[in-house]
Scaffold this motif. Structure first.
Motif, mmCIF file in Angstrom:
data_model
loop_
_atom_site.group_PDB
_atom_site.id
_atom_site.type_symbol
_atom_site.label_atom_id
_atom_site.label_comp_id
_atom_site.label_asym_id
_atom_site.label_seq_id
_atom_site.Cartn_x
_atom_site.Cartn_y
_atom_site.Cartn_z
ATOM 1 N N LYS A 1 -43.338 20.450 -11.967
ATOM 2 C CA LYS A 1 -43.122 19.701 -10.735
ATOM 3 C C LYS A 1 -44.143 20.045 -9.657
ATOM 4 N N THR A 2 -44.949 21.072 -9.913
ATOM 5 C CA THR A 2 -46.001 21.461 -8.977
ATOM 6 C C THR A 2 -47.259 21.807 -9.762
ATOM 7 N N ALA A 3 -48.384 21.854 -9.042
ATOM 8 C CA ALA A 3 -49.638 22.254 -9.674
ATOM 9 C C ALA A 3 -49.538 23.677 -10.207
ATOM 10 N N GLU A 4 -48.874 24.544 -9.458
ATOM 11 C CA GLU A 4 -48.734 25.937 -9.889
ATOM 12 C C GLU A 4 -47.996 26.038 -11.223
ATOM 13 N N GLU A 5 -46.948 25.260 -11.382
ATOM 14 C CA GLU A 5 -46.212 25.272 -12.646
ATOM 15 C C GLU A 5 -47.093 24.775 -13.787
ATOM 16 N N ALA A 6 -47.837 23.688 -13.546
ATOM 17 C CA ALA A 6 -48.706 23.136 -14.584
ATOM 18 C C ALA A 6 -49.775 24.149 -14.984
ATOM 19 N N ILE A 7 -50.349 24.835 -14.025
ATOM 20 C CA ILE A 7 -51.388 25.836 -14.301
ATOM 21 C C ILE A 7 -50.806 26.993 -15.112
ATOM 22 N N ARG A 8 -49.612 27.437 -14.750
ATOM 23 C CA ARG A 8 -48.979 28.536 -15.493
ATOM 24 C C ARG A 8 -48.700 28.127 -16.938
ATOM 25 N N ILE A 9 -48.189 26.923 -17.136
ATOM 26 C CA ILE A 9 -47.895 26.437 -18.485
ATOM 27 C C ILE A 9 -49.181 26.318 -19.309
ATOM 28 N N ALA A 10 -50.238 25.804 -18.701
ATOM 29 C CA ALA A 10 -51.517 25.657 -19.399
ATOM 30 C C ALA A 10 -52.068 27.003 -19.839
ATOM 31 N N ASN A 11 -51.961 27.996 -18.978
ATOM 32 C CA ASN A 11 -52.457 29.331 -19.321
ATOM 33 C C ASN A 11 -51.649 29.967 -20.444
ATOM 34 N N ILE B 1 -55.864 20.502 -22.307
ATOM 35 C CA ILE B 1 -54.561 20.388 -21.670
ATOM 36 C C ILE B 1 -54.390 19.020 -21.021
ATOM 37 N N LYS B 2 -53.255 18.412 -21.273
ATOM 38 C CA LYS B 2 -52.894 17.182 -20.591
ATOM 39 C C LYS B 2 -52.012 17.567 -19.408
ATOM 40 N N VAL B 3 -52.533 17.359 -18.210
ATOM 41 C CA VAL B 3 -51.791 17.719 -17.007
ATOM 42 C C VAL B 3 -50.770 16.635 -16.690
ATOM 43 N N GLU B 4 -49.518 17.029 -16.644
ATOM 44 C CA GLU B 4 -48.426 16.145 -16.219
ATOM 45 C C GLU B 4 -47.652 16.856 -15.125
ATOM 46 N N VAL B 5 -47.651 16.295 -13.936
ATOM 47 C CA VAL B 5 -46.885 16.848 -12.826
ATOM 48 C C VAL B 5 -46.070 15.722 -12.215
ATOM 49 N N SER B 6 -44.758 15.837 -12.270
ATOM 50 C CA SER B 6 -43.888 14.779 -11.761
ATOM 51 C C SER B 6 -42.692 15.390 -11.052
ATOM 52 N N ARG B 7 -42.350 14.846 -9.884
ATOM 53 C CA ARG B 7 -41.199 15.333 -9.117
ATOM 54 C C ARG B 7 -39.962 14.447 -9.301
ATOM 55 N N ASP B 8 -40.179 13.213 -9.755
ATOM 56 C CA ASP B 8 -39.084 12.254 -9.864
ATOM 57 C C ASP B 8 -38.678 12.109 -11.322
#
Length: 257
Positions: free
Chosen positions: A77-87, A98-105
């Motif tokens: 839901k945030t860039a920080e979460e996406a970066i942590r998951i990618a690492n 890595i396919k970046v997916e960030v969604s709040r809804d």
């Protein structure tokens, strides 16, 4: 033709990126992968056992073939979460793609533009091959390219809806303007949608639900493979201009007596 898709120096003969979720069982999944001819497989990192990726229930069914894995940050839901998951994915040895997916809804699953750009920029600087999932906004897609995306993945419509391409004008504009590959991702529901995406100039498509949830996933995978080829050939051939009035396909020469 030697018409290949190139991303980060790698060449692919298939322009289909295939998701690995929602299939009835691993056997059907494998058959669909084989029928599709896909060389890039994507999956949610949160569904994979990162402590033992070689023994993971998802990946172990893919056989001994070599694929380019494209893990995604679905659920972030945030860039920080996406970066942590990618690492985490890279540290496990899965892939530096890595396919970046960030969604709040959770209702629409539409990507968060600000967080997506932020994650793309940071991950690209850190050596990842970043393919961000984004909306079909041409300006945003260009911004993602500037942020270091190796390819940009605009959605045709919300994930899993099968609504097809809701804004073909934007997809065509994005395909014309960007210099990195454009992979239409999300919302495609049939081979006809796939052909349309390719005719608009997309470099490839990503499908999961349209194949996995079809009445016959294996046949749909084969249909999509041919649809990509037909749409790509049609695009390269160049369609005739649209006109308001009819034009005869042959002329009649009157002979004077």
């Amino acid at each position: 033709m030697n018409d290949v898709l190139a991303i980060d120096g790698k060449q692919f003969h298939s322009r289909l990126f295939l998701g690995t979720g929602r299939y009835p069982n691993p056997f059907v999944q494998n058959q669909a992968i084989e029928a599709s001819g896909a060389e890039v497989l994507t999956f949610a990192i949160r569904r994979v056992n990162l402590s033992s990726p070689d023994e993971d229930a998802i990946l172990q069914h893919l056989g001994d073939k070599t694929f380019q894995y494209l893990p995604n940050t679905s659920g972030a839901k945030t860039a920080e979460e996406a970066i942590r998951i990618a690492n985490l994915a890279r540290a496990s040895g899965l892939s530096n793609w890595i396919k970046v997916e960030v969604s709040r809804d959770d209702k629409t699953l539409l990507p968060d533009p600000i967080e997506t750009v932020k994650a793309t920029e940071i991950l690209a600087e850190d050596g990842f091959v970043v393919l961000p999932y984004t909306s079909d906004d041409p300006a945003l897609c260009y911004r993602l390219q500037e942020a270091g995306a190796a390819a940009v993945m605009p959605g045709g419509s919300p994930i899993g809806t099968g609504l097809g391409i809701l804004n073909p004008y934007n997809i065509e504009l994005i395909s014309e303007q960007l210099t990195v590959p454009v992979i239409v991702d999300a919302g495609l529901g049939s081979a006809a949608d796939v052909t349309k995406a390719m005719e608009l100039g997309a470099d490839g498509v990503l499908l999961n639900t349209a194949i996995a949830k079809a009445r016959n996933p294996v046949k749909m995978a084969e249909a999509v493979k041919h649809a990509i080829q037909a749409g790509r050939l049609s695009y390269l051939s160049g369609r005739i201009p649209k006109k308001k009035y009819a034009t005869a396909s042959s002329t009649i020469d009157f002979i004077s007596k």
